[in-house]
Design a protein around this motif. Sequence first.
Motif, PDB file in Angstrom:
ATOM      1  N   LYS A 289      11.050   2.007  90.160  1.00 56.84           N
ATOM      2  CA  LYS A 289      12.097   1.124  89.640  1.00 56.84           C
ATOM      3  C   LYS A 289      13.496   1.635  89.993  1.00 56.84           C
ATOM      4  N   MET A 290      13.657   2.961  90.059  1.00 55.53           N
ATOM      5  CA  MET A 290      14.975   3.530  90.351  1.00 55.53           C
ATOM      6  C   MET A 290      15.401   3.301  91.805  1.00 55.53           C
ATOM      7  N   GLN A 291      14.500   2.814  92.626  1.00 53.09           N
ATOM      8  CA  GLN A 291      14.881   2.471  93.998  1.00 53.09           C
ATOM      9  C   GLN A 291      15.629   1.141  94.055  1.00 53.09           C
ATOM     10  N   HIS A 292      15.569   0.367  92.946  1.00 55.75           N
ATOM     11  CA  HIS A 292      16.291  -0.901  92.880  1.00 55.75           C
ATOM     12  C   HIS A 292      17.733  -0.628  92.459  1.00 55.75           C
ATOM     13  N   GLU A 293      18.669  -1.148  93.187  1.00 59.95           N
ATOM     14  CA  GLU A 293      20.080  -0.861  92.927  1.00 59.95           C
ATOM     15  C   GLU A 293      20.503  -1.275  91.522  1.00 59.95           C
ATOM     16  N   SER A 294      20.060  -2.448  91.061  1.00 57.41           N
ATOM     17  CA  SER A 294      20.478  -2.940  89.749  1.00 57.41           C
ATOM     18  C   SER A 294      19.949  -2.044  88.625  1.00 57.41           C
ATOM     19  N   THR A 295      18.699  -1.558  88.780  1.00 54.56           N
ATOM     20  CA  THR A 295      18.128  -0.673  87.766  1.00 54.56           C
ATOM     21  C   THR A 295      18.870   0.651  87.735  1.00 54.56           C
ATOM     22  N   ALA A 296      19.155   1.212  88.891  1.00 57.19           N
ATOM     23  CA  ALA A 296      19.862   2.492  88.956  1.00 57.19           C
ATOM     24  C   ALA A 296      21.260   2.378  88.358  1.00 57.19           C
ATOM     25  N   LYS A 297      21.961   1.278  88.633  1.00 54.38           N
ATOM     26  CA  LYS A 297      23.309   1.083  88.092  1.00 54.38           C
ATOM     27  C   LYS A 297      23.278   1.022  86.566  1.00 54.38           C
ATOM     28  N   MET A 298      22.316   0.277  86.015  1.00 57.56           N
ATOM     29  CA  MET A 298      22.226   0.168  84.565  1.00 57.56           C
ATOM     30  C   MET A 298      21.827   1.501  83.948  1.00 57.56           C
ATOM     31  N   TYR A 299      20.951   2.229  84.609  1.00 62.05           N
ATOM     32  CA  TYR A 299      20.518   3.549  84.142  1.00 62.05           C
ATOM     33  C   TYR A 299      21.725   4.470  83.967  1.00 62.05           C
ATOM     34  N   TYR A 300      22.564   4.556  84.984  1.00 62.45           N
ATOM     35  CA  TYR A 300      23.713   5.463  84.918  1.00 62.45           C
ATOM     36  C   TYR A 300      24.823   4.906  84.037  1.00 62.45           C
ATOM     37  N   LEU A 301      24.886   3.591  83.897  1.00 62.58           N
ATOM     38  CA  LEU A 301      25.866   2.998  82.983  1.00 62.58           C
ATOM     39  C   LEU A 301      25.546   3.376  81.540  1.00 62.58           C
ATOM     40  N   ILE A 302      24.263   3.328  81.172  1.00 64.84           N
ATOM     41  CA  ILE A 302      23.858   3.718  79.820  1.00 64.84           C
ATOM     42  C   ILE A 302      24.153   5.199  79.594  1.00 64.84           C
ATOM     43  N   LEU A 303      23.862   6.031  80.594  1.00 64.74           N
ATOM     44  CA  LEU A 303      24.145   7.456  80.464  1.00 64.74           C
ATOM     45  C   LEU A 303      25.634   7.713  80.267  1.00 64.74           C
TER      46      LEU A 303
ATOM     47  N   TYR B 201       8.979  12.055  69.690  1.00 68.61           N
ATOM     48  CA  TYR B 201       8.999  13.487  69.970  1.00 68.61           C
ATOM     49  C   TYR B 201       8.595  13.803  71.418  1.00 68.61           C
ATOM     50  N   ASP B 202       8.122  12.804  72.163  1.00 69.07           N
ATOM     51  CA  ASP B 202       7.706  13.030  73.544  1.00 69.07           C
ATOM     52  C   ASP B 202       8.924  13.188  74.457  1.00 69.07           C
ATOM     53  N   THR B 203       8.688  13.709  75.657  1.00 68.61           N
ATOM     54  CA  THR B 203       9.762  13.890  76.638  1.00 68.61           C
ATOM     55  C   THR B 203       9.559  13.046  77.896  1.00 68.61           C
ATOM     56  N   TRP B 204       8.358  12.518  78.109  1.00 69.61           N
ATOM     57  CA  TRP B 204       8.050  11.663  79.255  1.00 69.61           C
ATOM     58  C   TRP B 204       8.424  12.332  80.569  1.00 69.61           C
ATOM     59  N   GLU B 205       7.997  13.595  80.719  1.00 66.63           N
ATOM     60  CA  GLU B 205       8.342  14.361  81.908  1.00 66.63           C
ATOM     61  C   GLU B 205       7.665  13.829  83.163  1.00 66.63           C
ATOM     62  N   ASN B 206       6.609  13.043  82.997  1.00 65.87           N
ATOM     63  CA  ASN B 206       5.910  12.495  84.155  1.00 65.87           C
ATOM     64  C   ASN B 206       6.581  11.228  84.677  1.00 65.87           C
ATOM     65  N   MET B 207       7.713  10.841  84.067  1.00 68.55           N
ATOM     66  CA  MET B 207       8.437   9.645  84.487  1.00 68.55           C
ATOM     67  C   MET B 207       9.877  10.022  84.817  1.00 68.55           C
ATOM     68  N   TYR B 208      10.634   9.050  85.298  1.00 70.88           N
ATOM     69  CA  TYR B 208      12.056   9.262  85.552  1.00 70.88           C
ATOM     70  C   TYR B 208      12.761   9.075  84.221  1.00 70.88           C
ATOM     71  N   SER B 209      13.033  10.172  83.525  1.00 68.83           N
ATOM     72  CA  SER B 209      13.567  10.070  82.165  1.00 68.83           C
ATOM     73  C   SER B 209      14.656  11.102  81.930  1.00 68.83           C
ATOM     74  N   VAL B 210      15.501  10.828  80.946  1.00 66.61           N
ATOM     75  CA  VAL B 210      16.569  11.741  80.574  1.00 66.61           C
ATOM     76  C   VAL B 210      16.786  11.647  79.068  1.00 66.61           C
ATOM     77  N   HIS B 211      17.072  12.773  78.451  1.00 69.73           N
ATOM     78  CA  HIS B 211      17.348  12.821  77.014  1.00 69.73           C
ATOM     79  C   HIS B 211      18.719  12.221  76.749  1.00 69.73           C
ATOM     80  N   LEU B 212      18.794  11.257  75.815  1.00 68.64           N
ATOM     81  CA  LEU B 212      20.072  10.654  75.450  1.00 68.64           C
ATOM     82  C   LEU B 212      20.715  11.386  74.285  1.00 68.64           C
ATOM     83  N   PHE B 213      20.013  11.453  73.148  1.00 67.08           N
ATOM     84  CA  PHE B 213      20.521  12.187  71.993  1.00 67.08           C
ATOM     85  C   PHE B 213      19.400  12.352  70.970  1.00 67.08           C
ATOM     86  N   ASP B 214      19.549  13.383  70.145  1.00 71.60           N
ATOM     87  CA  ASP B 214      18.621  13.577  69.027  1.00 71.60           C
ATOM     88  C   ASP B 214      19.009  12.649  67.887  1.00 71.60           C
TER      89      ASP B 214
END
Length: 299
Positions: free
Chosen positions: A278-292, A148-161
């Motif tokens: 972590k989002m400053q690393h290219e590989s992490t950012a690519k995987m982040y947006y790939l999942i989205l 039920y948390d949103t983790w607003e203090n981190m780099y986070s995004v809602h995927l789905f309910d």
Amino acid sequence: MRSLPPIKSIIYFESAARFQSFKLAAAEQNVTPGAVSHQINKLEEFIGKSLFIRGNRQIQLTSYGLRYYSRISIILKNIEEATIDLGIEGKRPQIRIAVPPSLLKNWLLPVLMNSVKPNFNSNIEFIDTLDYLDFSKSDLDLAIRYGYDTWENMYSVHLFDETMIPVCHPDYLKDKGHQLDQATIDRSTLIYTNNRLVQWDIVLQRLNLTNNNLTQQKLTFQNSIQSIEAAKQGAGIAYVNSILVQEELNNGRLIKPFDIEIPDHKSPSYHLVTTYEKMQHESTAKMYYLILENCKHSP
């Protein structure tokens, strides 16, 4: 002298049981599906029991396999945690992703297989866990977190309910009726999942149905993988996340026997979480947006 099976067979069995797939287990272990099958054959010979039912395009755990997996998975997790506690983590892959076990098997791996296949074997480590691992202490890059948390203090995004639905074998309710009422509850075995935040008990309470603990048949599993498997084998009615059973519903191995609407209910959700560092690393950012991107195309 201890009666211990070959450790490689145990590791390959746990992987195949977790994914319900020799192909995905082979990808995780960086071997061929034939090698996985060979090791599991050795394990079955050692034990003297069949652990899988092998079909043309799928595998299923037998009752012996379910029992064995429920204990082996805990043992291997304890070994892994004990090793990490000593600081011996081995060669670090390029990306480490923590994902709830059922979501990893039934959603993330299938949608990512084609997208990351060229680098799948050597660059990504999937950690199947519902625990909220500390990014600074676990050398983690990404996590999909459930709750039920949103983790607003981190780099986070809602995927789905989370959308929960009842599922069972097509023949399970043939003589019981396809409606959720007290008679159906009294005649059915309800399959619970410990790691789900929304359980049968909440459904029954909100809908003013009675769960008689003295007579009600009930099966409880640690995670949705086993609950879904039990429902497929005709053991009862499971209450599971709909995204985890889309393939089983599409191919007819499971059905949704009735609709459930819980009044005034807030659903837990899944968030993709990392840190700004972590989002400053290219590989992490690519995987982040790939999942989205894959999340947008999911049911």
